[in-house]
Scaffold this active site. Structure first.
Site, PDB file in Angstrom:
ATOM      1  CB  CYS B 180     -14.543  80.506  76.611  1.00 55.09           C
ATOM      2  SG  CYS B 180     -15.408  81.966  76.016  1.00 55.09           S
ATOM      3  CG  HIS B 320     -17.351  75.881  79.450  1.00 58.17           C
ATOM      4  ND1 HIS B 320     -16.293  76.688  79.782  1.00 58.17           N
ATOM      5  CD2 HIS B 320     -17.983  76.503  78.401  1.00 58.17           C
ATOM      6  CE1 HIS B 320     -16.272  77.744  78.977  1.00 58.17           C
ATOM      7  NE2 HIS B 320     -17.280  77.662  78.148  1.00 58.17           N
ATOM      8  CD  GLU B 331     -20.117  71.556  80.428  1.00 64.59           C
ATOM      9  OE1 GLU B 331     -20.625  72.686  80.423  1.00 64.59           O
ATOM     10  OE2 GLU B 331     -19.090  71.261  81.083  1.00 64.59           O
ATOM     11  CE  LYS B 352     -17.246  79.599  82.524  1.00 64.43           C
ATOM     12  NZ  LYS B 352     -16.772  78.210  82.690  1.00 64.43           N
ATOM     13  CG  HIS B 357     -17.439  82.772  80.698  1.00 63.26           C
ATOM     14  ND1 HIS B 357     -16.133  82.393  80.863  1.00 63.26           N
ATOM     15  CD2 HIS B 357     -17.861  82.164  79.551  1.00 63.26           C
ATOM     16  CE1 HIS B 357     -15.766  81.609  79.857  1.00 63.26           C
ATOM     17  NE2 HIS B 357     -16.803  81.444  79.054  1.00 63.26           N
ATOM     18  CG  PHE B 416     -15.150  82.607  69.484  1.00 61.51           C
ATOM     19  CD1 PHE B 416     -16.306  83.338  69.230  1.00 61.51           C
ATOM     20  CD2 PHE B 416     -14.133  82.652  68.555  1.00 61.51           C
ATOM     21  CE1 PHE B 416     -16.413  84.087  68.085  1.00 61.51           C
ATOM     22  CE2 PHE B 416     -14.239  83.395  67.403  1.00 61.51           C
ATOM     23  CZ  PHE B 416     -15.392  84.121  67.160  1.00 61.51           C
TER      24      PHE B 416
END
Lengths: 360, 430
Positions: B180, B320, B331, B352, B357, B416
């Site tokens: 990601c 993100h 975050e 997003k 995503h 990830f």
């Protein structure tokens, strides 16, 4: 600009774990390749590694049991490189992991797909299986297990991916984003290729091999502070489009090396016949250029013939192989070794290794 | 070595909201949503049945040089690259100039995952009676003479970067796959090549087509996806107390980066400066972020420092913001660590919330929208923000785009394996 050194190396191949096993294979002392067939097609040699049960690696991480086979290849190679480097847990904090792969997690994807198609994902598959289907799983597991919090990336640029990890890793060190990185490649793809080879009777490549080759590249200042003895200097990685002859010339120009100081050239060539052709082309070109004598004394090798085709892991494995060929005083009495790795399109990588003189 | 200033001169997207970046941005600042029930396969019985899909016919060349644009993912990324090149009014280089150009693409798993690997796996396991055997047979029947080249390209999209290289005449081709984080990783790596003076022009971005029968249930098993199947438009709700995971999205996004010197010399319109970037790794768990956001904060700090800025210079954080409970909480903590008290004065929003995503393409798409935010002066909202989470206590620009003069944007991408990348986009001051 500072210098960078290789302070640890590890690999996983069909010949065994570690560069000692690789060295044995290069001497022709390893067990023969396995002979396998996918079914109706002709049997072919493969350098399969398969599941790894490595107690030494298991001892390093309590979740080792969750690590998929593809990731284990890279993990074990990284462990060996880290151990050889002598980096302590505290020292590792800022170090990074850059790995390359071409086919990556093919076999894990096959397993997961099979679960999905045959058994129904909701009842048949394990989340642990799915983790292994992600390309950057090895780089992730290595960072998690060894607490490497520096830059972390996975490159999927075909056969050049392992060399690209070194090319890019060097730039991270130059930009002072990390004092060192584990660089190299990891690959697991034999099953899939077995099927494809059956349909490709004209294929004349090397034996299919899988595994991993990883080196720890470290900035000179960091290495000096730890007072370790390097395995080699990583003089640089040059990317070049065009013939190998032109590529070697570009290496000389960009890195300031003289061919007269190069003792070993490892070519990414799958057959001895092709190696002979490439060498003849080089000699002819050098002769025409008036520097034919420069090639005398250089040993040209095609380690893929002995070790097999590792695709994206080749950059790491080939550099490990070149390290095993070093003798006191360098390579064939000369200071440098060049490792050629084919990239995408007509681009090649040239990894230049230097005699491992400990900095003053 | 002096560092070259890196500027953005072109943007191109093929995403659920459309294939014109200007129109897409307008839809985003209005908070329009493109999440819905999956149509690319029958999701009945799956834990997650929603996605954000490209549902229109994408115009893209059928061939680029020797490369056939033969699947959706290639069509998306070649289409996005083509639009970005036109946006930048950039000609393809020839001769030695090609050595001064590069491609850095983040390419995810291709569309043939289920149609290609699964059947082969079944064959290897001797299960020829499976219904999917017929798919395998049809694949073989359609496969050209070089099955490896064609078949495996389907998996990793190996031809995507070389095809894009043809569009700008680039000699150097790089592919990243840092999950990601890799869209922003591609942008940062491309910028670094320009900054070091290795190339003058780079096409950077990502593509992903993850709305497949394999990846949707796979991510769902990791409890990463929203299961708000009966209300897909409200499923992606970053930082909201009711968030339960992200929505898988597909598409491609590309930026054209150049050295300032090169852009000026050819008279290009400079859209923004790509001022800095930072990397870090959580080294915590493979699928979960470090809960205190330590690695994320480190990454943001490195990016801000790399740009030669201070935390208080940041006008907006393009988060993100996945809409997973873990990410958004971590975050938020990380932004507070990196920006200090300034975090509470800084608008933070997650694009997003409207398109889900896009995994490998997410960072590049959100980078394109960040550039547009600087140019247009409206911060995109975080859609579907209804109930505040006490653990997420920043200004998330809820539901409505906000007019503001934005000079500096911090764009976060986390992935990830604990990979973190942050990129700083800044208003270009000639």
């Amino acid at each position: 600009m500072g210098r960078r050194f290789i302070v640890g190396a590890g690999c996983v191949t069909w010949a065994g774990l570690g560069i000692e096993a690789l060295e044995q294979a290069l001497r022709g002392e390893a067990p023969p390749f396995a002979v396998e067939s996918p079914g109706s097609g002709p049997s072919i040699d493969v350098g399969r590694v398969g599941p790894i049960k490595d107690p030494a690696s298991a001892a390093t991480y309590r979740r080792w049991g969750q690590v998929d086979t593809y990731s284990r290849y890279g993990y074990v190679a990284a462990r060996l490189a880290l151990e050889q480097s002598g980096l302590t847990l505290e020292e590792r904090e800022a170090y990074g992991v850059f790995l390359g792969t071409s086919y990556g997690c093919m076999e894990e994807n096959q397993r997961f797909d099979r679960y999905t198609i045959k058994e129904g994902v909701l009842k048949g598959a394990s989340p642990l299986v799915f983790k292994g289907t992600v390309d950057n799983a090895p780089a992730g597991w290595i960072a998690v297990a060894f607490k490497l919090r520096g830059p972390n990336a996975t490159f999927v640029s075909g056969d050049g991916a392992g060399a690209e990890s070194m090319w890019s890793g060097l730039r991270q060190i130059e930009a002072m984003r990390a004092p060192g990185l584990l660089c190299g490649g990891v690959e697991r793809f034999v099953d899939l290729h077995l099927v494809l080879r059956e349909r490709d009777p004209d294929w004349q490549g090397a034996t299919l091999s899988e595994g991993s080759g990883v080196v720890l590249v470290e900035d000179e200042a960091a290495m000096r502070a730890r007072d370790v003895t390097p395995l080699a200097e990583l003089v640089g990685v040059v990317r070049h489009r065009g013939s190998i002859t032109e590529g070697l010339q570009a290496v000389g120009v960009r890195l300031g090396l003289r061919l007269e100081d190069v003792g070993l050239v490892s070519l990414a060539t799958p057959t001895l016949e092709r190696l002979a052709e490439e060498r003849a082309e080089l000699e002819q070109s050098a002769k025409e250029g008036g520097h034919g004598a420069a090639l005398e004394g250089i040993e040209f090798v095609a380690d893929k013939v002995t070790l097999g085709e590792f695709h994206g892991a080749w950059g790491g494995v080939a550099v490990c192989a070149a390290l095993t060929r070093r003798e006191p005083g360098g390579w064939n009495g000369r200071k440098y070794a060049l490792v050629h790795v084919r990239g995408e399109g007509d681009e090649s990588f040239y990894v230049a290794l230097g005699e491992p003189v400990k900095p003053e | 070595m002096s560092r070259q200033k890196v500027v953005v001169t072109g943007l191109g997207v093929v995403v659920p909201h459309g294939d014109d970046i200007d129109a897409v941005y307008q839809r985003i600042i209005r908070g329009e949503n493109e999440c819905g029930r999956i149509t690319k396969f029958d999701p009945e019985g799956f834990l997650c049945q929603i996605g954000s899909e490209v549902k229109y016919e994408v115009e893209a060349p059928d061939m680029v040089g020797p490369y056939t644009v033969h699947n959706d993912a290639l069509r998306y990324v070649v289409g996005a690259a083509d639009r970005a090149v036109k946006y930048a009014n950039l000609d393809a280089a020839t001769g030695d100039e090609q050595d001064r150009r590069a491609i850095v693409l983040s390419t995810g798993v291709g569309p043939a995952n289920i149609d290609f690997l699964g059947p082969i796996a079944l064959r290897l396991h001797g299960e020829d009676s499976d219904p999917y055997t017929s798919d395998m047979a049809s694949f073989y029947a359609q496969a050209p003479d070089e099955p490896e080249a064609q078949g495996l390209d389907e998996f990793h999209l190996d031809t995507a970067a070389p095809a894009c290289a043809v569009l700008i005449g680039a000699a150097h081709v790089n592919n990243t796959a840092s999950a990601c984080a890799s869209g922003s990783h591609a942008v940062a790596d491309a910028a670094a090549m320009i900054a070091r003076g290795e190339v003058d022009v780079a096409l950077a971005g990502g593509v992903c087509t993850p709305v497949t029968r394999v990846l949707v249930p796979g991510f769902a098993m990791l409890q990463a996806l929203s299961t708000r199947n009966d209300d897909p438009e409200h499923a992606s709700r970053p930082f909201d107390a009711g968030r339960d995971g992200f929505v898988m999205g597909e598409g491609a996004a590309v930026l054209i980066l150049e050295s300032e010197e090169h852009a000026k010399a050819r008279g290009a319109t400079i859209l923004a400066e790509l001022a800095g970037w930072g990397y870090s790794c959580d080294a915590y768990r493979l699928t979960d972020p470090q809960p205190e956001g330590v690695g994320m904060a480190l990454c943001m700090t490195r990016a801000i420092e790399s740009a030669g800025l201070k935390p208080e210079d940041v006008d907006h954080v393009n988060a993100h913001g996945t809409s997973t409970p873990y990410n958004d909480r971590a975050e938020t903590l990380a932004i507070k660590k990196a920006l200090g008290d300034h975090a509470y004065k800084t608008p933070v929003s997650s694009n997003k919330s409207m398109f889900g995503h896009l995994i490998h393409a997410a960072g590049a798409l959100e980078g394109c929208l960040s550039v547009k935010t600087i140019l247009e002066g409206v911060i995109p909202p975080t859609a579907n923000y209804e109930e505040a989470d006490p653990l997420c206590d920043l200004d998330y620009v809820p539901n409505t785009g906000r007019p503001a003069k934005v000079d500096v944007i911090l764009k976060n991408s986390f992935g990830f394996g604990g990979m973190n990348v942050s990129v700083v986009y800044r208003r270009y001051e000639g």
